[in-house]
Structures are given as C-alpha cells and as structure tokens.
Write a protein that holds these residues in place. Structure first.
Motif, PDB file in Angstrom:
ATOM      1  N   ALA A   1       0.962  -1.199  -0.210  1.00 24.91           N
ATOM      2  CA  ALA A   1      -0.060   0.083   0.032  1.00 24.91           C
ATOM      3  C   ALA A   1       0.921   1.232  -0.033  1.00 24.91           C
ATOM      4  O   ALA A   1       0.413   2.300  -0.840  1.00 24.91           O
ATOM      5  CB  ALA A   1      -0.826   0.037   1.185  1.00 24.91           C
ATOM      6  N   VAL A   2       1.957   1.193   0.857  1.00 26.89           N
ATOM      7  CA  VAL A   2       2.882   2.318   0.958  1.00 26.89           C
ATOM      8  C   VAL A   2       3.488   2.549  -0.488  1.00 26.89           C
ATOM      9  O   VAL A   2       3.489   3.806  -1.010  1.00 26.89           O
ATOM     10  CB  VAL A   2       3.940   2.235   1.979  1.00 26.89           C
ATOM     11  CG1 VAL A   2       4.853   3.311   2.022  1.00 26.89           C
ATOM     12  CG2 VAL A   2       2.932   2.285   3.372  1.00 26.89           C
ATOM     13  N   ILE A   3       3.990   1.672  -0.992  1.00 28.51           N
ATOM     14  CA  ILE A   3       4.924   1.767  -2.365  1.00 28.51           C
ATOM     15  C   ILE A   3       3.993   2.220  -3.386  1.00 28.51           C
ATOM     16  O   ILE A   3       4.271   3.000  -4.020  1.00 28.51           O
ATOM     17  CB  ILE A   3       5.530   0.249  -2.605  1.00 28.51           C
ATOM     18  CG1 ILE A   3       6.445  -0.058  -1.684  1.00 28.51           C
ATOM     19  CG2 ILE A   3       6.140   0.302  -4.168  1.00 28.51           C
ATOM     20  CD1 ILE A   3       6.996  -1.462  -1.600  1.00 28.51           C
ATOM     21  N   LEU A   4       2.810   1.602  -3.786  1.00 26.48           N
ATOM     22  CA  LEU A   4       1.865   1.940  -4.683  1.00 26.48           C
ATOM     23  C   LEU A   4       1.560   3.354  -4.502  1.00 26.48           C
ATOM     24  O   LEU A   4       1.355   4.212  -5.322  1.00 26.48           O
ATOM     25  CB  LEU A   4       0.747   1.044  -4.703  1.00 26.48           C
ATOM     26  CG  LEU A   4       1.055  -0.545  -5.281  1.00 26.48           C
ATOM     27  CD1 LEU A   4      -0.356  -1.307  -5.130  1.00 26.48           C
ATOM     28  CD2 LEU A   4       1.430  -0.537  -6.667  1.00 26.48           C
ATOM     29  N   ALA A   5       1.323   4.030  -3.342  1.00 26.30           N
ATOM     30  CA  ALA A   5       0.653   5.333  -3.210  1.00 26.30           C
ATOM     31  C   ALA A   5       2.031   6.047  -3.465  1.00 26.30           C
ATOM     32  O   ALA A   5       1.722   7.237  -4.188  1.00 26.30           O
ATOM     33  CB  ALA A   5       0.428   5.580  -1.739  1.00 26.30           C
ATOM     34  N   SER A   6       3.156   5.930  -3.126  1.00 27.29           N
ATOM     35  CA  SER A   6       4.173   6.659  -3.622  1.00 27.29           C
ATOM     36  C   SER A   6       4.696   6.552  -4.941  1.00 27.29           C
ATOM     37  O   SER A   6       5.103   7.587  -5.390  1.00 27.29           O
ATOM     38  CB  SER A   6       5.434   6.261  -2.715  1.00 27.29           C
ATOM     39  OG  SER A   6       5.842   5.014  -3.259  1.00 27.29           O
ATOM     40  N   SER A   7       4.356   5.575  -5.685  1.00 34.15           N
ATOM     41  CA  SER A   7       4.583   5.579  -7.055  1.00 34.15           C
ATOM     42  C   SER A   7       3.843   6.419  -7.772  1.00 34.15           C
ATOM     43  O   SER A   7       4.309   7.165  -8.613  1.00 34.15           O
ATOM     44  CB  SER A   7       4.586   3.950  -7.491  1.00 34.15           C
ATOM     45  OG  SER A   7       5.452   3.154  -7.093  1.00 34.15           O
ATOM     46  N   ASN A   8       2.383   6.480  -7.313  1.00 33.52           N
ATOM     47  CA  ASN A   8       1.411   7.369  -8.039  1.00 33.52           C
ATOM     48  C   ASN A   8       1.785   8.754  -7.817  1.00 33.52           C
ATOM     49  O   ASN A   8       1.362   9.869  -8.521  1.00 33.52           O
ATOM     50  CB  ASN A   8       0.142   6.994  -7.569  1.00 33.52           C
ATOM     51  CG  ASN A   8      -0.490   5.678  -8.194  1.00 33.52           C
ATOM     52  OD1 ASN A   8      -0.118   5.408  -9.217  1.00 33.52           O
ATOM     53  ND2 ASN A   8      -1.409   4.926  -7.364  1.00 33.52           N
ATOM     54  N   LEU A   9       2.453   9.134  -6.799  1.00 32.21           N
ATOM     55  CA  LEU A   9       2.817  10.641  -6.315  1.00 32.21           C
ATOM     56  C   LEU A   9       4.268  11.041  -6.915  1.00 32.21           C
ATOM     57  O   LEU A   9       4.452  12.140  -6.822  1.00 32.21           O
ATOM     58  CB  LEU A   9       2.814  10.807  -4.872  1.00 32.21           C
ATOM     59  CG  LEU A   9       1.507  10.501  -4.176  1.00 32.21           C
ATOM     60  CD1 LEU A   9       1.524  10.564  -2.657  1.00 32.21           C
ATOM     61  CD2 LEU A   9       0.387  11.465  -4.701  1.00 32.21           C
ATOM     62  N   GLY A  10       4.835   9.867  -7.584  1.00 33.17           N
ATOM     63  CA  GLY A  10       6.167  10.257  -8.165  1.00 33.17           C
ATOM     64  C   GLY A  10       7.255  10.185  -7.071  1.00 33.17           C
ATOM     65  O   GLY A  10       8.478  10.671  -7.467  1.00 33.17           O
ATOM     66  N   PHE A  11       7.096   9.742  -5.696  1.00 37.23           N
ATOM     67  CA  PHE A  11       8.157   9.681  -4.959  1.00 37.23           C
ATOM     68  C   PHE A  11       8.889   8.505  -5.214  1.00 37.23           C
ATOM     69  O   PHE A  11       8.662   7.226  -5.427  1.00 37.23           O
ATOM     70  CB  PHE A  11       7.479   9.544  -3.541  1.00 37.23           C
ATOM     71  CG  PHE A  11       6.572  10.736  -3.218  1.00 37.23           C
ATOM     72  CD1 PHE A  11       7.229  11.922  -3.387  1.00 37.23           C
ATOM     73  CD2 PHE A  11       5.745  10.410  -2.143  1.00 37.23           C
ATOM     74  CE1 PHE A  11       6.586  13.185  -2.750  1.00 37.23           C
ATOM     75  CE2 PHE A  11       4.801  11.642  -1.916  1.00 37.23           C
ATOM     76  CZ  PHE A  11       5.487  12.989  -2.131  1.00 37.23           C
ATOM     77  N   SER A  12      10.333   8.812  -5.205  1.00 34.83           N
ATOM     78  CA  SER A  12      11.169   7.744  -5.364  1.00 34.83           C
ATOM     79  C   SER A  12      11.664   7.018  -4.249  1.00 34.83           C
ATOM     80  O   SER A  12      12.740   6.943  -3.741  1.00 34.83           O
ATOM     81  CB  SER A  12      12.580   8.208  -6.000  1.00 34.83           C
ATOM     82  OG  SER A  12      13.375   7.131  -6.251  1.00 34.83           O
ATOM     83  N   LEU A  13      10.747   6.040  -3.974  1.00 32.18           N
ATOM     84  CA  LEU A  13      10.579   5.492  -2.561  1.00 32.18           C
ATOM     85  C   LEU A  13      11.558   4.127  -2.679  1.00 32.18           C
ATOM     86  O   LEU A  13      11.476   3.467  -3.363  1.00 32.18           O
ATOM     87  CB  LEU A  13       9.161   5.004  -2.113  1.00 32.18           C
ATOM     88  CG  LEU A  13       8.994   4.281  -0.814  1.00 32.18           C
ATOM     89  CD1 LEU A  13       8.934   5.686   0.174  1.00 32.18           C
ATOM     90  CD2 LEU A  13       7.501   3.831  -1.110  1.00 32.18           C
ATOM     91  N   SER A  14      12.119   3.976  -1.333  1.00 27.08           N
ATOM     92  CA  SER A  14      12.797   2.650  -1.286  1.00 27.08           C
ATOM     93  C   SER A  14      11.979   1.537  -0.977  1.00 27.08           C
ATOM     94  O   SER A  14      11.411   1.365   0.172  1.00 27.08           O
ATOM     95  CB  SER A  14      13.931   2.955  -0.147  1.00 27.08           C
ATOM     96  OG  SER A  14      14.494   1.535   0.098  1.00 27.08           O
ATOM     97  N   THR A  15      11.535   0.478  -1.764  1.00 20.49           N
ATOM     98  CA  THR A  15      11.051  -0.642  -1.462  1.00 20.49           C
ATOM     99  C   THR A  15      11.643  -1.347  -0.288  1.00 20.49           C
ATOM    100  O   THR A  15      10.785  -1.972   0.449  1.00 20.49           O
ATOM    101  CB  THR A  15      10.773  -1.409  -2.729  1.00 20.49           C
ATOM    102  OG1 THR A  15      11.857  -1.893  -3.262  1.00 20.49           O
ATOM    103  CG2 THR A  15       9.958  -0.912  -3.535  1.00 20.49           C
TER     104      THR A  15
END
Length: 421
Positions: free
Chosen positions: A264-278
C-alpha cells in the motif's frame, strides 16, 4: 531508435546491469516472508515475482520522471557522469548483497548520481527541493508508516482470529500471503524498474539522443522491465534469508499484514512520483509485524546493522560516483580504467560469495538465536565489536566464511549444506 554512440551504449548496458542487480537485490522485499513461512516454494516465489515485476514496469512512469527530470539538472550532465553514478550504485548493491543486508538500490542509484553530478558541476547540479521532498523525507517516513501500519494490522488480525482454529487461520493467511506478495512485486515494478528507465532517459538526453524533458521511450521501458525481471528470477537468496529469518520469526498472519502494508505504501508513493525505497518499506513492515504479535520479537542486532547500511547508502555511493567521475576526466583512459575496476570488483565479489553459497535449497535455514554474552566467531573475525557488546549477530553468510571451532554448539554450527572453507 535514437542515435546511440559507443559511450552512450556502454552507459545503457551498465544501467541495465544495475537494473539486474536491483532485481536480485530486492527480491526479498516481495518474497522473503512468503518463502520463510512456507506459503510458496522458493523457486516458484521468485518466478512469480519476476513476472509481476515486468508487468509493473509498464504501469507508470512518474518515478522515472523524478529521476530523469527532477533530481539533477540536465544541463551540463554528460554520459560519463551517469556511468560514474552507475558504478557507485552497482558496487554498493553487490557489497550489501554479499553480506546479506537489505539496503536501498534506489538510494544507491541516487547517491551515485548526486556524487557524480556534484563532482562535475558543483552543488548547483542537484535540485535540493526534489532531493528533500521526494527522496529524503520518503526515506525516513516509509519504514515508519509501513511499520506502524503492519503492527496495527497484525494486532487486529490476531484479535479477529481468536475464534478460528490456528491451522485453519494459518492456511487462509498463506493464501493471503501469496496474493499480497504478488501485490508487492507489482508495486516493486512500478517503482524500482522506473529508476533505471529514468537514468537511461537522462543519459539519452545528456548524449543528445533525446530532447530535454522527454519521457522514457518504449524500448527503454521494455528493456528495463526485462532486466529487473531476470534479476528477480535469479533470486537474492542471501537477503531473502535475512528478511525472512534474520529480523524476526514470522507466522503467516504476520507475513500477510507485512506485505499488504508495504504494498500500500509503495503503490501510493509511485502514483505521487516519490522515489521510494521498497527495501525500507518492506523491512519496516516486517519489523512492525514482528512487534504486532504478542510475544513477537525483533532481532535488533540485525536491524541495527541494516539501519547503518541505510545511512551509509547515499554517501557511500556518492563518494564512489564522485571518484569515478574524477578519474574519467582524464579521457578515454580514465573511462577504461573505471570500467575495468567495475568488472574486476564484480568478479571479486562473486568469487567471495562462492565460499558460502546461499540458494533456494538452504534459504530457509534458521538463523542462530541471539544469546546474551555470546559473540559468534564469524563476526569476531570480520570486525571487533564495541566494548560491552553482548548480542550475537545473526548472519549465516558471515558466520559460514570461517570454520567453526570444535566446541561450537549446535545452534552455532554452519548448515550442513555449506561447503567447507
């Protein structure tokens, strides 16, 4: 296809090599808990993850835009800079894989890019606002948010399951784990594969093969998706062992809540363009799930080493990237020297890893339990612990690099499948 020079071609190939290492380095994010609880067989799990990583790569390009158009200024960035950045990222990925530590491939890439860009164009080459809002803040927030969500979800799950038999509950959650693991793999493809797309797009712009501000071409999306899927299929067994057995002991309920929270955290960040660390998200979720079960524990010695690796990722990759950029300023000889150094380092790390093979056959072997007053012989051989240290460090890969003494207990003896050193 755009006009590709020899140097640009080398940079693209190196970027795909990084994408490949990203795949096997981060397989643990999706499949460690599923493998450790026995919900899926190891080879089946990584095959499933590979396919979904490939699918996820086609779902969005928002993160790729952050890398290619946001983190560093395109003006003044040459293909050599990107090559230097990739050298730093690849080497950090391989070193942390060798010791079985889950670290962020994303931050390794961004650290290498920042270091190389600063070395060639100064601090002004980095967009500080993007770095803070879309990289550093998510780096801190992601494991905390995923961990809290997983801890609360685990508590609720066990409360709801009180009236259901343990075997029935575990069977149902194993099925849920498979679904949630697939969701994490899909999320990984939407986030991590795009980082390579972004770096290749930036290289094409720097080399004059694409106009500034362009989105990733289709062939870039396809090649990046395939590279990360292949790396995922080969499996990062060392890190899977740490994530599945080294941080905490997970039951199927915990595996399900950890993976669902992380996805849930990763998918939300992807949609916002955040380069998140999985890696940060999944590791935080695993620890949260461990704390959410009554009587559950987190092995803080392993977690502490992981946190140290997280903190070192950006600066370590940046230093290597900056050093590689300075060497390449000497011209073609410098570029060749950096390329040879990268190849030699990769071969050396692989040869060292062969001393103790971790694969699908022994990935689920238990880590040694932490015991007060005990320091494993392996960790003592690698580093001198700080004064007063009492906790054993649970790391099979390090422990098996030297022979066990004759008086070693059963819990400390390396697995029978490990080759003699």
């Amino acid at each position: 296809m755009e006009h590709i020079t020899l140097l640009l071609g080398i940079v693209i190939i190196t970027a795909l090599v990084f994408d490949f290492t990203n795949g096997f380095h981060d397989t643990a994010n999706a499949m460690a808990t599923t493998i450790s609880t026995g919900a899926l067989k190891p080879k089946t799990a990584v095959a499933m993850s590979a396919v979904l990583n490939l699918v996820g790569a086609f779902m969005s390009v928002e993160v790729a835009k952050t890398i290619s158009k946001g983190l560093v200024n395109e003006d003044g960035i040459q293909p050599e800079v990107i090559f230097a950045a990739l050298v730093g990222a690849i080497l950090w990925n391989l070193v942390t894989w060798l010791v079985g530590l889950p670290s962020s491939s994303s931050h390794a890439l961004m650290g290498g890019l920042i270091g190389a860009a600063v070395a060639t164009a100064g601090l002004g080459a980095v967009n500080g606002g993007t770095l803070v809002t879309k990289v550093l803040i998510p780096a801190v927030a992601a494991p905390v948010v995923a961990g809290v969500a997983a801890m609360l979800a685990t508590k609720v799950t066990y409360k709801l399951g009180k009236n259901v038999g343990e075997k029935t509950s575990a069977k149902g959650y194993r099925a849920g784990q498979i679904a949630s693991a697939g969701l994490v793999s899909l999320a990984h493809g939407t986030n991590d594969a795009q980082k390579t797309m972004g770096i290749i797009t930036l290289a094409l712009v720097a080399g004059g093969a694409l106009a500034p501000g362009s989105n990733p071409p289709v062939w870039v999306i396809v090649s990046a998706g395939m590279a990360i899927a292949l790396g995922t299929y080969l499996g990062g067994w060392r890190i899977i062992r740490t994530m599945g057995k080294g941080l905490t002991d997970l039951q199927p309920q915990q595996g399900f809540t950890a993976q669902t929270s992380a996805a849930a955290v990763i998918l939300a960040s992807s949609n916002l363009g955040f380069s998140l660390s999985t890696t940060h998200s999944c590791s935080g979720a695993v620890m949260g799930a461990g704390l959410g079960r009554k009587g559950g524990v987190v092995r803080w010695s392993t977690a502490t080493r992981m946190f140290v690796a997280w903190g070192l990722t950006l600066p370590a990759a940046a230093l290597v990237g900056a050093g590689a950029e300075l060497v390449m300023r000497t011209g073609d000889i410098g570029v060749a020297a950096v390329a040879l150094f990268l190849v030699a380092s990769c071969v050396a790390i692989w040869l060292i890893s062969r001393r103790q093979v971790v694969d699908h056959n022994n990935v689920n072997e238990d880590e040694p339990a932490e015991a007060p007053g005990v320091v494993t012989t392996a960790i003592a051989a690698v580093t001198v612990p700080p004064a007063g240290t009492t906790a054993a460090v649970a790391d099979e890969d390090l422990k098996a690099t030297i022979p066990a003494p004759a008086h070693t207990t059963a819990d400390e003896t390396p697995a029978a499948t490990a080759p003699a050193v």
